[in-house]
Structures are given as structure tokens and as C-alpha cells.
Design a protein around this motif. Structure first.
Motif, PDB file in Angstrom:
ATOM      1  N   ASP A 393      31.052  47.901  17.360  1.00  0.00           N
ATOM      2  CA  ASP A 393      31.416  49.244  16.930  1.00  0.00           C
ATOM      3  C   ASP A 393      30.981  49.367  15.480  1.00  0.00           C
ATOM      4  O   ASP A 393      31.577  48.769  14.587  1.00  0.00           O
ATOM      5  CB  ASP A 393      32.933  49.449  17.064  1.00  0.00           C
ATOM      6  N   GLU A 395      31.237  51.699  13.451  1.00  0.00           N
ATOM      7  CA  GLU A 395      32.194  52.373  12.574  1.00  0.00           C
ATOM      8  C   GLU A 395      33.275  51.399  12.096  1.00  0.00           C
ATOM      9  O   GLU A 395      33.813  51.542  11.005  1.00  0.00           O
ATOM     10  CB  GLU A 395      32.840  53.547  13.318  1.00  0.00           C
ATOM     11  N   ASP A 396      33.609  50.435  12.934  1.00  0.00           N
ATOM     12  CA  ASP A 396      34.671  49.495  12.593  1.00  0.00           C
ATOM     13  C   ASP A 396      34.388  48.161  13.278  1.00  0.00           C
ATOM     14  O   ASP A 396      34.649  48.001  14.477  1.00  0.00           O
ATOM     15  CB  ASP A 396      36.034  50.049  13.021  1.00  0.00           C
ATOM     16  N   TYR A 397      33.873  47.198  12.506  1.00  0.00           N
ATOM     17  CA  TYR A 397      33.481  45.918  13.092  1.00  0.00           C
ATOM     18  C   TYR A 397      34.672  45.186  13.702  1.00  0.00           C
ATOM     19  O   TYR A 397      34.521  44.403  14.647  1.00  0.00           O
ATOM     20  CB  TYR A 397      32.823  45.035  12.030  1.00  0.00           C
ATOM     21  N   ASN A 398      35.862  45.433  13.177  1.00  0.00           N
ATOM     22  CA  ASN A 398      37.039  44.717  13.659  1.00  0.00           C
ATOM     23  C   ASN A 398      37.502  45.194  15.028  1.00  0.00           C
ATOM     24  O   ASN A 398      38.369  44.575  15.638  1.00  0.00           O
ATOM     25  CB  ASN A 398      38.179  44.840  12.645  1.00  0.00           C
ATOM     26  N   LYS A 399      36.938  46.311  15.481  1.00  0.00           N
ATOM     27  CA  LYS A 399      37.213  46.717  16.850  1.00  0.00           C
ATOM     28  C   LYS A 399      36.407  45.820  17.787  1.00  0.00           C
ATOM     29  O   LYS A 399      35.768  44.880  17.374  1.00  0.00           O
ATOM     30  CB  LYS A 399      36.847  48.192  17.049  1.00  0.00           C
TER      31      LYS A 399
END
Length: 725
Positions: A393, A395-399
Motif C-alpha cells: 500500500d 499510501e501506508d507501508y504499515n498496512k
């Protein structure tokens, strides 16, 4: 992660600098009211400043653009005359000067001439198809268009069209004759070619079928020319622009506004269609990827390498011939609303023709996610993980991302007591670089994973800094010719560390470069020319930790096994203008310290593979496919034409038992998925299909043999070490 943030920051800085430069002198440098000239200004500026390997726009560059552009305009040499080419050749060594001066006079000349010749060709093909073809005459047709000279006269041009159209018509004739014979054998209604498209039992003479076959050919051409007539000047100018930018490398490409919109939709994650990605090569629309879980995947007949010749909608009796059609136009016929059927006429990889019907559906990219299974082999339980793509993702790598999902699957497999792991990267075209670095860290304590080079900057070493190891047991990585980019980085790193044994094709795809997409509208302030589109261009290059590039050479498997693509030109080295292979300094890294005897295990696997009858048959089939695909001369005498088809069909029968191969292995989903399947019948179908395929997969079978051997060497070396100590 810090290094990755730095790398992204540098790329962002490049874009901002370009944008700032445009804002600072838009009114001076980029103010030409002619959109075509403005587009050349923008693109040449971006490539000069941002491409990994900027080209010298000189006479040599000019000559390559000239040749490639004309080949794209007239690949079959049935529009332009030799006199046209002689006139064009005055510009052969001047295109570099025109590009630098934003001069489009060469494009204007060729565009006007092409439209004139296309208009003339309508009369030629109509005239040719108004007369019957004699399929008893002994004559041949060659598809080696590169060796074909341009026609010197209208007489020569008409003869060229005659042979090309006869070649198309003889195929239609054979289809109609075969349909009629099959209908009579089965006492089924056959399609009668008529204005009303009525169905009835027919028994047409060969003469009548020849007339029908010519009409099918003409109808296909009429439809093709309808699309050509709809093309606007900007569409042809995009062809010229791409002839320029593709000289930089095969992954640099200009997206016209409409193409950029389609690109954005493709990246968004779902669409309605058959679930296949296509590309155009010469006149052919080729399948280059089957989207896992999609309609084509579920239907299970469409394959990578198939050529789509015709498309028929469910409410139509006649198919549309898409040979020679623009890719975007062909896709319009293939895509369609959920629940509708589309029938594709395919030229299979082995040269045979086949009709398949696929029910369109919403194509979700869920099956790009990792999935795993357990399997028992010689009383040992092993795990198999399939990873179709290195997803993230943005937009948000931690997703959710590929690395975190693989980590979770490994932990689930460990809970099931697996003693070895197969990571299947076959057909994995790559994806996020950061996920590769994180994923590599799951198998080693810490250390470098890949080196990245940006033009004009020091190399950057991306490292795993997490000392924890999620999996320290035996590891096999499966690859093939379609494993590319990020797949190659992970396989290369594990190979360099001697952490895994790589099994697969002689080499992987060989794409060792990174691309970025720049919206060209960001480059222009107060733009009154409309949407300028976007440019995808190469900005970086990958290198293994041992210093070698994955570009062109890819990753060479420790154990080489044949597959159906072994002899087909399908990798980076077979593309136009690929960046060269090179080498930089290696980085410091320590080989994996374990009791596993990799060299002995590899030797045993190679010996097994050399004696494997299934692999021998696969190799023979791959060589036969190569021979069929390389064929360039075809008889236009129907008896000889039919004999050749029958000979191919007869020869193909010896390879039928390839699909009958089955192991005694049984694969089982993990408990969490079993619970999900109780509520999700679609997921259950997907996993059942996957498990059936795994049980027939000779490569998976060998990967499990290798894991078993590694376990054996571990026990032997560990005992020997204990005795020694």
C-alpha cells in the motif's frame, strides 16, 4: 526503511526540481502554442535530466528512431512504396536535429503520406477480394516481413496484398470447411454465412465456401479500417513520440491522456473483464499475464503466450478479427460487463487454433496476495508459499504488504510443524523494492539485500537491520523466465548468501531497472494545450550484493529445469534497446552458516532432473513449440496447408500426456483458511484449483525432494560435527 525513505526523497526531489524548473521558465521555454512541439520539449527535457542512461541524440539515434517508427507505421510493408521511403530517407540522419529543435516536419510528412496510402489501400484490398482465390495453385507466403522489400509499383503492391489476403482467407476457408464437416458428423446446426445469420444444416460446395471465406476476410478488414479512420492525429503522434522514447530503453513509454487514464484504472485494483493482461507484438495481440483468481484463471484455458486472433460477443454470430488492430481498440472488444460471455479465437503457443468462451466478471487483485499450503513428503511436513507479486500500500507501508504477509504465513506454517519451505516466485513480475528488503530479512539475521544505483549518484546499499530470523530452516525458491525485477532481487540475495537453492529456468526475466511515472501536466504552468499525458521512464538500476546486475542476465538457477518457455524469446534480452549488463563493487556479507550441504543437494537434484521423463517431454515440447513459432513460410495450396495443420496436430498428440502427470502429494490449506472457506465458496474453489495444480507440478515435486535432501544433509553434518567436537 531509512534508506528507502532517502531513495524516495531523492526521486521526489527530482520531480520537484523538474516542476520548479518548469514553473520558473514556463513562459519562456515551454510557451509554444503547438501542443506537439511542446510535448517534444517536455519529454526530451525530462529524459535528459532524469533518465538513468540519457542518450546522445545524434545521427545514430536518428537512424534508429527512423527505422523503428516506419516499422510501427507499416509493419507488413503494404502501405508505403519504395519511392516514399526514398523520400523519407532524406530525414534519416536529421531527426536528431529536428528533435532538438522541436521540429515535427518529418512527422507531418509521414503522417500525411500514411493517410493517403491507407486510403489507397482500401481500394486495393476491395479489388483483390472481389476475385476468387485458387487454392489449388502451388505457391507460398512468407511472414518474414523484415526481409520484404517495399513495393516499387502499384502492380507489386496489389500482388503483395493478394498473397497476404490469400493467407488470411485460406485460414478462414479451413475454419468454415471444418465447421461444416464437424456439424455434419455430429448432426448439429452449422452456421450458414448469410445476411440474416440464420442457422441451418448446410452442405456448401468448396466454391461457395471460398466466397464466404473471402467475405469474412473483407469484413475483418472493413472493421479494422473503421478503427483506423477513427484515429486522430494525436494518436499517430503518440506513435512517433514512443518511437523516440523507446530508444532509451524498453520500459520508457509515453502515455497519451487516454492511455494514462487506462493505466490509472489498471493500477486501482479492479475492473470488469476476463482477467488477462495483453501486449502487442507486431500484428499480434499476445497474452502476457493471467490475473490469478480472475475469470480467465477460473476458466483455465487461456495461457501466457497465446495470441488472440478473433473476438466474438455472446449476442453476435460473427467474430471480429483483431489481428493488426491497436491494442487499446482490441481491448474494447475483449472487456465488457460482468456476466457477459466473450469467445476468443486463439493461436496457442504450439501453433494450434482454438476457440474458448470466458464469462466476464469483476477482476479483483486479491489473488496477488500470498497464499500457503502444507504437504506431506516422506513422512515430513513441508510448506509451500505462492507469491504472485511484491505488493504494498503506497499510501501506508504499515498496512498489508507482501513482506508482512509472508512473515505471517511462515509463522502459521511453523505452527503446523513444517520442516522445510518452498517459496514460489514463478510468474512473479515484481513490485515494491522495500518489501524485498524486508522479506529477505525474514531468512537471515541481518545484512545487505540489494544495491541500487541512480545515475550520477553513489550507490545505495539496502540492508536488513533486523537481527531476528523468522525462518532458519531449509529454503527452496522456484523461478521461471517470467520471474522479474523484485523476484530476481530476492532470489539473487538468497543465492548469494547460500541461504536458498534456486530451482527453475536457465535464467529469470532479467529486468534490473526501476521506473517512475511523471504527470507531464505538472511541468507546465498556465497550460492552454489540454492534457499532456504522462511519461514512464527508467531512473535506477539494481545490483546484487555480489556486484553483478540482474539486468539482462537475470538470476541463473542452481538447478536448471526446462519449461514450455525455455526456447521462446520472452525476456529482457529479447526486447528492443535494453540497458546493458554491468557490474559494480560487491558489498561485505557473510555466507549463511548452517549444517545444510547445498552443493551435495544441488548435485543430487541435477542428477534426478536429468533422468526425469516428464521434464524430458517438457523440453521436447518446448523445442517443438519453438519450431512452430519460428515457422515463416506457409503454403497457399489448400491440400499442402491442410497437411501441415494435420501434421502439427498429430505431432502435438505425443505431448498430451504432459497434462496427465500427477504426483501422490496431497496439499492442504491452513486452519484459518479452512474456516474462511466454510463461508466463502469462491475462496474454496480457488484453493482447490491451486492444490490440484500443485499435485500435478513436477517442479514443486522436485522442490520438495530438495527440501528432503537438505534435511538429510543437515542431520549427517550435524552428527559429524558433534563427533568431531
Amino acid at each position: 526503511m531509512i534508506n528507502m525513505m532517502k531513495r524516495n526523497y531523492k526521486l521526489l526531489l527530482l520531480v520537484l526540481l523538474l516542476a520548479f524548473a518548469s514553473c520558473s521558465f514556463t513562459t519562456k521555454k515551454f510557451e509554444d502554442p503547438n501542443k506537439d512541439k511542446l510535448l517534444i520539449q517536455l519529454i526530451t527535457y525530462v529524459l535528459e535530466q532524469g533518465h538513468f542512461n540519457p542518450q546522445d541524440v545524434n545521427d545514430s539515434f536518428s537512424q534508429e528512431v527512423f527505422n523503428d517508427y516506419l516499422e510501427q507505421l507499416d509493419p507488413f510493408k503494404r502501405y508505403f512504396y519504395a519511392s516514399d521511403i526514398r523520400e523519407f530517407e532524406a530525414y534519416k540522419l536529421q531527426l536528431d536535429d529536428q528533435i532538438n529543435a522541436y521540429d515535427i516536419s518529418f512527422f507531418n510528412l509521414t503522417h500525411d503520406r500514411l493517410l493517403k496510402r491507407i486510403a489507397e489501400s482500401k481500394g486495393i484490398y476491395s479489388e483483390v477480394l472481389s476475385e476468387p482465390f485458387d487454392f489449388t495453385v502451388a505457391e507460398e507466403f512468407s511472414t518474414d516481413y523484415e526481409k520484404l522489400e517495399y513495393a516499387n509499383s502499384k502492380k507489386e503492391m496489389k500482388e503483395r496484398w493478394r498473397t497476404q489476403l490469400k493467407f488470411s482467407t485460406i485460414a478462414n476457408y479451413d475454419d468454415l470447411l471444418s465447421d461444416q464437416e464437424n456439424a455434419k458428423k455430429q448432426n448439429l446446426p452449422a452456421k450458414e454465412f448469410s445476411e440474416t445469420n440464420e442457422k441451418s444444416i448446410v452442405d456448401k460446395s468448396h466454391k461457395e465456401l471460398e466466397v464466404d471465406a473471402r467475405e469474412v476476410t473483407k469484413r475483418s478488414l472493413d472493421e479494422l479500417y473503421d478503427f483506423i479512420d477513427d484515429r486522430q492525429r494525436k494518436d499517430w503522434f503518440s506513435v512517433y513520440i514512443n518511437a523516440i522514447v523507446e530508444e532509451f530503453d524498453p520500459h520508457t513509454f509515453y502515455f497519451a491522456p487516454e492511455d494514462k487514464d487506462r493505466f490509472d484504472v489498471a493500477m486501482s485494483g479492479n475492473f470488469e473483464g476476463i482477467g488477462a493482461r495483453l501486449q502487442k507484438r507486431m500484428d499480434a495481440i499476445m497474452v502476457n499475464e493471467i490475473i490469478s483468481g480472475g475469470p480467465a484463471w477460473r476458466q483455465n484455458e487461456l495461457e501466457v503466450g497465446d495470441q488472440i486472433m478473433k473476438v466474438r460477443q455472446e449476442d453476435e454470430d460473427e467474430a471480429t478479427n483483431i489481428v493488426g488492430m491497436r491494442l487499446d481498440d482490441a481491448i474494447k472488444f475483449i472487456k465488457g460487463p460482468k456476466g457477459t460471455d466473450v469467445t476468443l479465437t486463439l493461436k496457442k503457443v504450439d501453433g494450434t487454433l482454438e476457440d474458448i468462451t470466458i464469462t466476464r466478471d469483476i477482476v479483483e487483485l486479491e489473488e496477488t496476495y500470498a497464499k500457503s499450503s502444507t504437504v506431506i513428503k516422506d513422512d515430513k511436513k513441508f510448506g509451500v508459499i505462492n507469491l504472485p507479486k511484491f505488493y504494498v500500500d503506497f499510501e501506508d507501508y504499515n498496512k498489508r504488504n507482501a513482506a508482512s504477509d509472508i512473515k505471517l504465513e511462515i509463522e502459521r506454517l511453523k505452527a503446523e510443524g513444517v520442516e522445510g519451505l518452498v517459496l514460489d516466485l514463478r510468474n512473479n513480475g515484481g513490485g515494491s523494492l522495500q518489501t524485498v528488503v524486508d522479506m529477505g530479512g525474514l531468512f537471515i539475521d541481518e545484512g545487505p539485500i540489494v544495491q541500487v544505483k541512480t545515475a550520477g549518484e553513489p550507490k545505495e546499499v539496502l540492508k536488513d537491520r533486523d537481527k531476528s530470523i523468522v525462518w532458519d530452516g531449509p529454503l527452496v525458491i522456484l523461478v521461471n523466465e517470467l520471474s522479474a525485477s523484485a523476484s530476481e532481487i530476492l532470489a539473487a540475495a538468497m543465492q548469494d548468501y547460500k541461504r536458498a537453492i534456486v530451482i527453475g529456468s536457465k535464467q529469470t526475466y532479467g529486468k534490473g531497472t526501476v521506473q517512475n511515472v511523471l504527470d507531464l501536466n505538472r511541468m507546465v504552468r498556465q497550460n492552454s494545450n489540454g492534457d499532456m499525458g504522462a511519461l514512464k521512464f527508467t531512473t535506477q538500476k539494481f545490483y546484487r550484493i555480489n556486484g553483478g546486475s540482474t539486468q539482462l542476465e537475470g538470476v541463473k538457477s542452481d538447478v536448471v529445469v526446462p519449461d514450455r518457455y525455455s526456447y521462446i524469446d520472452i525476456g529482457e534480452k529479447d526486447q528492443e534497446n535494453p540497458l546493458e549488463w554491468d557490474k559494480i563493487d560487491a558489498v561485505d556479507y557473510n555466507l549463511w552458516g548452517s549444517y545444510y550441504d547445498y552443493d551435495t543437494t544441488i548435485a543430487k537434484s541435477k542428477e534426478r532432473m536429468s533422468n526425469n521423463e516428464q521434464l524430458k517431454l517438457i523440453d521436447a515440447n518446448a523445442q517443438w513449440v519453438k519450431k512452430i513459432r519460428d515457422r515463416e513460410v506457409y503454403s497457399l495450396n489448400y491440400e499442402d496447408y491442410k497437411k501441415a495443420l494435420e501434421s502439427n496436430e498429430e505431432e502435438s498428440k505425443r505431448f498430451e500426456k504432459l497434462s496427465n502427470y500427477k504426483t501422490n502429494l496431497t496439499f492442504q490449506s491452513l486452519p484459518y483458511e479452512m474456516r474462511l472457506m466454510d463461508k466463502d465458496s469462491v475462496l474454496k474453489e480457488k484453493r482447490q484449483r491451486w492444490h490440484v495444480n500443485l499435485s500435478k507440478d513436477v517442479y514443486i515435486e522436485e522442490a520438495l525432494n530438495v527440501l528432503n535432501d537438505l534435511k538429510m544433509t543437515y542431520e549427517i553434518k550435524k552428527v559429524a560435527s558433534s563427533v568431531k567436537n
